[in-house]
Write a protein that holds these residues in place. Sequence first.
Motif, mmCIF file in Angstrom:
data_model
loop_
_atom_site.group_PDB
_atom_site.id
_atom_site.type_symbol
_atom_site.label_atom_id
_atom_site.label_comp_id
_atom_site.label_asym_id
_atom_site.label_seq_id
_atom_site.Cartn_x
_atom_site.Cartn_y
_atom_site.Cartn_z
ATOM 1 N N THR A 146 30.092 41.183 41.007
ATOM 2 C CA THR A 146 31.101 41.631 42.493
ATOM 3 C C THR A 146 32.021 42.909 42.183
ATOM 4 O O THR A 146 32.109 43.078 40.970
ATOM 5 N N GLY A 147 32.460 43.361 43.257
ATOM 6 C CA GLY A 147 33.073 44.675 43.178
ATOM 7 C C GLY A 147 34.300 44.458 42.178
ATOM 8 O O GLY A 147 35.208 43.365 42.595
ATOM 9 N N ALA A 148 34.771 45.257 41.466
ATOM 10 C CA ALA A 148 36.099 45.163 40.807
ATOM 11 C C ALA A 148 37.248 45.152 41.573
ATOM 12 O O ALA A 148 38.416 44.544 41.394
ATOM 13 N N ASP A 149 37.214 45.824 42.941
ATOM 14 C CA ASP A 149 38.444 45.597 43.856
ATOM 15 C C ASP A 149 38.377 44.250 44.603
ATOM 16 O O ASP A 149 39.459 44.463 45.366
ATOM 17 N N ARG A 150 37.497 43.568 44.415
ATOM 18 C CA ARG A 150 37.533 42.401 45.295
ATOM 19 C C ARG A 150 37.915 41.604 44.390
ATOM 20 O O ARG A 150 37.573 40.507 43.849
ATOM 21 N N THR A 151 39.502 41.301 44.443
ATOM 22 C CA THR A 151 40.231 40.280 43.351
ATOM 23 C C THR A 151 40.147 39.077 43.954
ATOM 24 O O THR A 151 40.636 37.963 43.345
ATOM 25 N N VAL A 163 40.298 32.590 44.596
ATOM 26 C CA VAL A 163 39.997 31.620 45.569
ATOM 27 C C VAL A 163 40.147 30.069 45.243
ATOM 28 O O VAL A 163 39.677 29.981 43.839
ATOM 29 N N HIS A 164 40.516 29.222 45.943
ATOM 30 C CA HIS A 164 40.644 27.710 45.307
ATOM 31 C C HIS A 164 39.411 26.974 45.914
ATOM 32 O O HIS A 164 39.178 27.205 47.142
#
Length: 280
Positions: free
Chosen positions: A213-218, A223-224
């Motif tokens: 996944t993209g590094a900017d999608r923190t 997510v829980h």
Amino acid sequence: MTGPVEKVTLRRGTTDFELPVGTRRRRGVVDQLAEDDVFTLDLFEVRNGGDTFRQMNFWQQFDSQRLSGIFLYPDTMVPPALPKSRLLGHRIGASTYEGSTQTVSIPLDWERSSWPAFAFAGSGGSPRGTWTRRNRVDTAEEIRGMKATTGAPLKVCWGSTEAEHGDEAFTTPSSTQVGELTFVDPPDFEHAKLYFPSRVSRTVSPVVIAFQTGADRTEYASVHGKTKLVLRFRNIDPDFLGGKLMPLFGDDSKSSCPEYGGCPSGLLDEAEVPYTEAQQ
């Protein structure tokens, strides 16, 4: 979103409503009102002095409309047609909890010497009214766009549609813009790879799909709970006539799959398949 109202208390400067604390969650949204929410009450569930709306005099009807946040146009209040209404709503100024009861307060003042005696319709020992939240929308899990928007964002409008008796089934008397919506093409996965563990022809073997996944999608890391990965294959050839993918289920070992209830079918670009009905 709607919910029950158990009691209304009139005060100088404010009006309080007692609500049972919600425990149900709909797609992660608690079914409760909060500060700054705007809501209305079902006008025809309100009782004033024990009278229904049709039984009330003019001033009783006026007070009931103030309480509900919905005002009817007097010249349309002619049975059997449904009257047209104007939605104003109430913005919640304060919200408190005590045990299993939530109390919300609105700045609705009652300065008359004789305050209205409000109650709600219902039978048994716990008649209730119904509130409807007006400032937030509860939608399905997906709002689907066919393509990315270009230029200015799409306008999102809030309008009212009222049932009518007569030649026209519905009318839309008014609408107003409440926001904007933009659809964007999702970014490609970084380092997406497809690996074949075996090169032996005409044998069944798994494949390995790897991606980052993209590094900017923190949000992925924060997510829980459970997440799901859904893959949609479009270049499928269920008739085995030269398509890029031959549809086989995980335990298939033959070159056809009628015995398994039919082969998965390909998806058109405009196709939409709910997750619960997915066959691929």
